[in-house]
Design a protein around this motif. Structure first.
Motif, PDB file in Angstrom:
ATOM      1  N   GLN A  38       0.834  -1.211   0.000  1.00  0.00           N
ATOM      2  CA  GLN A  38       0.000   0.000   0.000  1.00  0.00           C
ATOM      3  C   GLN A  38       0.868   1.260   0.000  1.00  0.00           C
ATOM      4  OE1 GLN A  38      -3.826   0.773   0.434  1.00  0.00           O
ATOM      5  NE2 GLN A  38      -2.674   2.423  -0.515  1.00  0.00           N
ATOM      6  N   VAL A  82       4.159   1.548  -0.910  1.00  0.00           N
ATOM      7  CA  VAL A  82       4.952   1.632  -2.145  1.00  0.00           C
ATOM      8  C   VAL A  82       4.076   2.154  -3.293  1.00  0.00           C
ATOM      9  CG1 VAL A  82       6.021   0.201  -3.959  1.00  0.00           C
ATOM     10  CG2 VAL A  82       6.675  -0.124  -1.564  1.00  0.00           C
ATOM     11  N   GLY A  83       2.863   1.590  -3.400  1.00  0.00           N
ATOM     12  CA  GLY A  83       1.954   2.019  -4.462  1.00  0.00           C
ATOM     13  C   GLY A  83       1.585   3.482  -4.329  1.00  0.00           C
ATOM     14  N   CYS A  84       1.345   3.894  -3.097  1.00  0.00           N
ATOM     15  CA  CYS A  84       1.023   5.288  -2.804  1.00  0.00           C
ATOM     16  C   CYS A  84       2.166   6.203  -3.248  1.00  0.00           C
ATOM     17  CB  CYS A  84       0.836   5.403  -1.306  1.00  0.00           C
ATOM     18  SG  CYS A  84      -0.456   6.488  -0.861  1.00  0.00           S
ATOM     19  N   MET A 128       4.537   5.512  -5.421  1.00  0.00           N
ATOM     20  CA  MET A 128       4.658   5.441  -6.883  1.00  0.00           C
ATOM     21  C   MET A 128       3.699   6.419  -7.559  1.00  0.00           C
ATOM     22  SD  MET A 128       6.627   3.128  -8.508  1.00  0.00           S
ATOM     23  CE  MET A 128       5.670   2.675  -9.967  1.00  0.00           C
ATOM     24  N   LEU A 129       2.419   6.351  -7.181  1.00  0.00           N
ATOM     25  CA  LEU A 129       1.409   7.163  -7.873  1.00  0.00           C
ATOM     26  C   LEU A 129       1.529   8.642  -7.511  1.00  0.00           C
ATOM     27  CD1 LEU A 129      -1.772   4.886  -7.801  1.00  0.00           C
ATOM     28  CD2 LEU A 129       0.041   5.023  -9.491  1.00  0.00           C
ATOM     29  N   VAL A 155       6.094   9.463  -8.221  1.00  0.00           N
ATOM     30  CA  VAL A 155       6.776   9.054  -9.454  1.00  0.00           C
ATOM     31  C   VAL A 155       5.881   9.334 -10.666  1.00  0.00           C
ATOM     32  CG1 VAL A 155       7.985   7.183 -10.660  1.00  0.00           C
ATOM     33  CG2 VAL A 155       8.051   7.299  -8.165  1.00  0.00           C
ATOM     34  N   ILE A 156       4.673   8.753 -10.668  1.00  0.00           N
ATOM     35  CA  ILE A 156       3.748   8.971 -11.794  1.00  0.00           C
ATOM     36  C   ILE A 156       3.069  10.345 -11.675  1.00  0.00           C
ATOM     37  CG2 ILE A 156       1.772   7.991 -13.045  1.00  0.00           C
ATOM     38  CD1 ILE A 156       4.151   6.123 -12.986  1.00  0.00           C
ATOM     39  N   ARG A 157       2.940  10.827 -10.449  1.00  0.00           N
ATOM     40  CA  ARG A 157       2.310  12.124 -10.163  1.00  0.00           C
ATOM     41  C   ARG A 157       0.878  12.192 -10.707  1.00  0.00           C
ATOM     42  NH1 ARG A 157       7.255  13.339 -11.977  1.00  0.00           N
ATOM     43  NH2 ARG A 157       6.471  14.346 -13.863  1.00  0.00           N
ATOM     44  N   LEU A 158       0.101  11.214 -10.244  1.00  0.00           N
ATOM     45  CA  LEU A 158      -1.304  11.117 -10.631  1.00  0.00           C
ATOM     46  C   LEU A 158      -2.118  12.088  -9.776  1.00  0.00           C
ATOM     47  CD1 LEU A 158      -2.784   9.132 -12.584  1.00  0.00           C
ATOM     48  CD2 LEU A 158      -3.192   7.668 -10.619  1.00  0.00           C
ATOM     49  N   GLU A 159      -2.944  12.917 -10.442  1.00  0.00           N
ATOM     50  CA  GLU A 159      -3.806  13.834  -9.706  1.00  0.00           C
ATOM     51  C   GLU A 159      -5.178  13.204  -9.494  1.00  0.00           C
ATOM     52  OE1 GLU A 159      -2.853  16.323  -8.212  1.00  0.00           O
ATOM     53  OE2 GLU A 159      -1.047  17.029  -9.217  1.00  0.00           O
ATOM     54  N   PRO A 160      -5.821  13.458  -8.352  1.00  0.00           N
ATOM     55  CA  PRO A 160      -5.524  14.426  -7.296  1.00  0.00           C
ATOM     56  C   PRO A 160      -4.536  13.948  -6.226  1.00  0.00           C
ATOM     57  CG  PRO A 160      -7.622  13.362  -6.838  1.00  0.00           C
ATOM     58  CD  PRO A 160      -7.133  12.809  -8.143  1.00  0.00           C
ATOM     59  N   LEU A 161      -4.088  12.681  -6.304  1.00  0.00           N
ATOM     60  CA  LEU A 161      -3.233  12.132  -5.245  1.00  0.00           C
ATOM     61  C   LEU A 161      -1.936  12.928  -5.089  1.00  0.00           C
ATOM     62  CD1 LEU A 161      -2.806   9.859  -3.155  1.00  0.00           C
ATOM     63  CD2 LEU A 161      -1.915   8.427  -4.983  1.00  0.00           C
ATOM     64  N   ALA A 162      -1.359  13.357  -6.209  1.00  0.00           N
ATOM     65  CA  ALA A 162      -0.055  14.030  -6.162  1.00  0.00           C
ATOM     66  C   ALA A 162      -0.115  15.353  -5.392  1.00  0.00           C
ATOM     67  CB  ALA A 162       0.464  14.264  -7.577  1.00  0.00           C
ATOM     68  N   ALA A 186      -2.647  16.152  -3.128  1.00  0.00           N
ATOM     69  CA  ALA A 186      -3.442  16.061  -1.903  1.00  0.00           C
ATOM     70  C   ALA A 186      -2.560  16.356  -0.689  1.00  0.00           C
ATOM     71  CB  ALA A 186      -4.063  14.671  -1.784  1.00  0.00           C
ATOM     72  N   ALA A 203       5.563   8.431 -18.578  1.00  0.00           N
ATOM     73  CA  ALA A 203       4.710   8.699 -17.414  1.00  0.00           C
ATOM     74  C   ALA A 203       3.499   9.525 -17.826  1.00  0.00           C
ATOM     75  CB  ALA A 203       5.505   9.417 -16.318  1.00  0.00           C
ATOM     76  N   ARG A 244      -0.413   8.574 -17.410  1.00  0.00           N
ATOM     77  CA  ARG A 244      -1.398   9.444 -16.746  1.00  0.00           C
ATOM     78  C   ARG A 244      -2.601   9.685 -17.652  1.00  0.00           C
ATOM     79  NH1 ARG A 244       3.047  12.371 -14.797  1.00  0.00           N
ATOM     80  NH2 ARG A 244       2.951  13.848 -16.505  1.00  0.00           N
ATOM     81  N   ARG A 269     -10.738   7.536 -13.537  1.00  0.00           N
ATOM     82  CA  ARG A 269     -11.830   8.516 -13.430  1.00  0.00           C
ATOM     83  C   ARG A 269     -13.175   7.902 -13.752  1.00  0.00           C
ATOM     84  NH1 ARG A 269      -8.164  13.505 -15.383  1.00  0.00           N
ATOM     85  NH2 ARG A 269      -6.831  13.308 -13.562  1.00  0.00           N
ATOM     86  N   GLU A 273     -12.265  10.422  -6.881  1.00  0.00           N
ATOM     87  CA  GLU A 273     -11.010  10.203  -7.609  1.00  0.00           C
ATOM     88  C   GLU A 273      -9.883   9.807  -6.672  1.00  0.00           C
ATOM     89  OE1 GLU A 273      -9.812  13.179 -10.352  1.00  0.00           O
ATOM     90  OE2 GLU A 273     -11.742  13.226 -11.386  1.00  0.00           O
ATOM     91  N   LEU A 274      -9.799  10.485  -5.534  1.00  0.00           N
ATOM     92  CA  LEU A 274      -8.765  10.138  -4.553  1.00  0.00           C
ATOM     93  C   LEU A 274      -8.984   8.709  -4.043  1.00  0.00           C
ATOM     94  CD1 LEU A 274      -6.276  11.189  -3.036  1.00  0.00           C
ATOM     95  CD2 LEU A 274      -7.798  11.987  -1.225  1.00  0.00           C
ATOM     96  N   GLU A 332      -7.780   6.289  -6.603  1.00  0.00           N
ATOM     97  CA  GLU A 332      -6.324   6.276  -6.714  1.00  0.00           C
ATOM     98  C   GLU A 332      -5.658   5.576  -5.529  1.00  0.00           C
ATOM     99  OE1 GLU A 332      -6.103  10.284  -9.463  1.00  0.00           O
ATOM    100  OE2 GLU A 332      -4.987  10.235  -7.592  1.00  0.00           O
ATOM    101  N   ALA A 356      -3.414   2.414  -5.704  1.00  0.00           N
ATOM    102  CA  ALA A 356      -2.092   2.380  -5.068  1.00  0.00           C
ATOM    103  C   ALA A 356      -1.854   1.022  -4.405  1.00  0.00           C
ATOM    104  CB  ALA A 356      -1.958   3.507  -4.050  1.00  0.00           C
ATOM    105  N   GLN A 357      -2.891   0.506  -3.708  1.00  0.00           N
ATOM    106  CA  GLN A 357      -2.741  -0.812  -3.075  1.00  0.00           C
ATOM    107  C   GLN A 357      -2.478  -1.889  -4.125  1.00  0.00           C
ATOM    108  OE1 GLN A 357      -3.240  -2.284   0.524  1.00  0.00           O
ATOM    109  NE2 GLN A 357      -1.995  -3.544  -0.797  1.00  0.00           N
ATOM    110  N   VAL A 367      -1.356  -1.477  -7.330  1.00  0.00           N
ATOM    111  CA  VAL A 367      -0.087  -1.232  -8.022  1.00  0.00           C
ATOM    112  C   VAL A 367       1.088  -1.700  -7.151  1.00  0.00           C
ATOM    113  CG1 VAL A 367       1.518   0.611  -8.714  1.00  0.00           C
ATOM    114  CG2 VAL A 367      -0.856   0.674  -9.497  1.00  0.00           C
ATOM    115  N   GLY A 368       1.035  -1.350  -5.862  1.00  0.00           N
ATOM    116  CA  GLY A 368       2.103  -1.748  -4.945  1.00  0.00           C
ATOM    117  C   GLY A 368       2.198  -3.259  -4.822  1.00  0.00           C
TER     118      GLY A 368
END
Lengths: 213, 213
Positions: free
Chosen positions: A174, A176-178, A180-181, A184-191, A193, B140, B144, B153, B165-166, B169, B173-174, B176-177
């Protein structure tokens, strides 16, 4: 594995006034060694394991390649040393995380791991590891050896629960994935938040992995 | 962005009996296009975005580089097309995952995502994406654009919850990790654990991210 070679006498490192053959004096040694490690972390972080060369690390540190070999040996050994230094605080983590009430272990681990990722200075070596390990089996093996064995298994050992290692790894998944996104990937809105908002969502889940029946 | 070039007449692809100038006949076109895409997935998967070249893809597909440019344009466009084909089943997922009771959405999503990773045939393009995206900003950005916008989305839209969305994501993340540690880093015991055991542990957590108050 290549044996470390003696430093080249034509190295570009500043030479101490009364230099002896073989090992440089202790203070010079510590400074040069740290400079090489810092350069190695920068290079591995920016390029990943495969594209980083001992020559490139030496150039960035302002020393001769032979000096890098002298201190660390092969590229794999430089990589392991660079990671190990970066992970020194993390290796103290299992104790710190295990202290305090068991129902807060999820939050302590989450806060600790995301805290390392949040700080650009400590993020760089982690990026180096991730970039390298997805791309190269040697780097993946170094990661397994160092992080898995020394970090995950020590956390698992303190849980004293069945399947403790699998629990620790699913919690790590969980986190590591968090990372990464978000980083590293900078996925929004997570990046973008707020970190506390993420900790509030992730910590309970890490807690479940670690301690739920 | 470079405009697709016409195919080279000296291409190494087998030439159809009555070939016209410009676009090849439809059946030949479909076969060649698929062969290039399959080769592209192989190459990106094995080498990552940066180290893969249009020339290398062409060679693996047994065609001239110009034919690859003709069908797809730039390397970035080949990459996007290769990923898009690989993601075609995943793009139907939001509907499939949203069907059925809301309290099973975590398990349906977990089973779907880990199912793709578990099958070596569908794992290869995902590895290509992960290897490329951690290493290269262009890759990347493709990730995205394609995965985040089209997959996450759409799942989020069906949740009809605040912060959808959050939520999507953090669930991603869980997953992907989990995929990273099990299939890429191959951390034990996670790498050898039974898939059903992992689904049983991960699905409730994905469910929490998606629907918990």
């Amino acid at each position: 594995m290549t044996a470390p070679r003696p430093p080249a006498t034509d190295g570009t490192a500043p030479r101490p006034p009364a230099r002896r053959r073989g090992r440089p004096p202790r203070t010079e040694s510590a400074g040069t060694r740290d400079r090489i490690l810092a350069a190695a972390r920068e290079e591995f972080s920016a390029r990943g394991y495969e594209k980083t060369s001992v020559r490139g690390i030496a150039k960035a540190a302002g020393v001769d390649s032979a000096l890098v070999h002298h201190y660390f040996g092969t590229k794999e050994q430089v990589f392991e040393a660079a990671i190990e230094v970066a992970f020194a605080p993390a290796l103290a983590a299992p104790d710190a995380i295990a202290e305090g009430p068991a129902d807060g272990v999820g939050e302590r681990l989450t806060r600790f791991v995301l805290g390392i990722w949040e700080d650009p200075a400590t993020r760089a070596p982690l990026l180096a590891i991730v970039r390298s390990a997805v791309d190269n089996d040697t780097a993946a093996a170094v990661l397994r050896r160092l992080v898995a064995a020394q970090l995950m298994r020590r956390i698992a050992a303190r849980l004293r629960l069945p399947d403790a290692e699998l629990r620790a790894e699913l919690a790590a998944a969980q986190l590591v994935g968090c990372a990464m996104l978000r980083y590293v990937i900078r996925l929004e809105p997570l990046a973008s938040a707020d970190l506390e908002q993420i900790i509030a969502r992730v910590a309970p889940v890490v807690q479940i992995h670690l301690t739920a029946p």
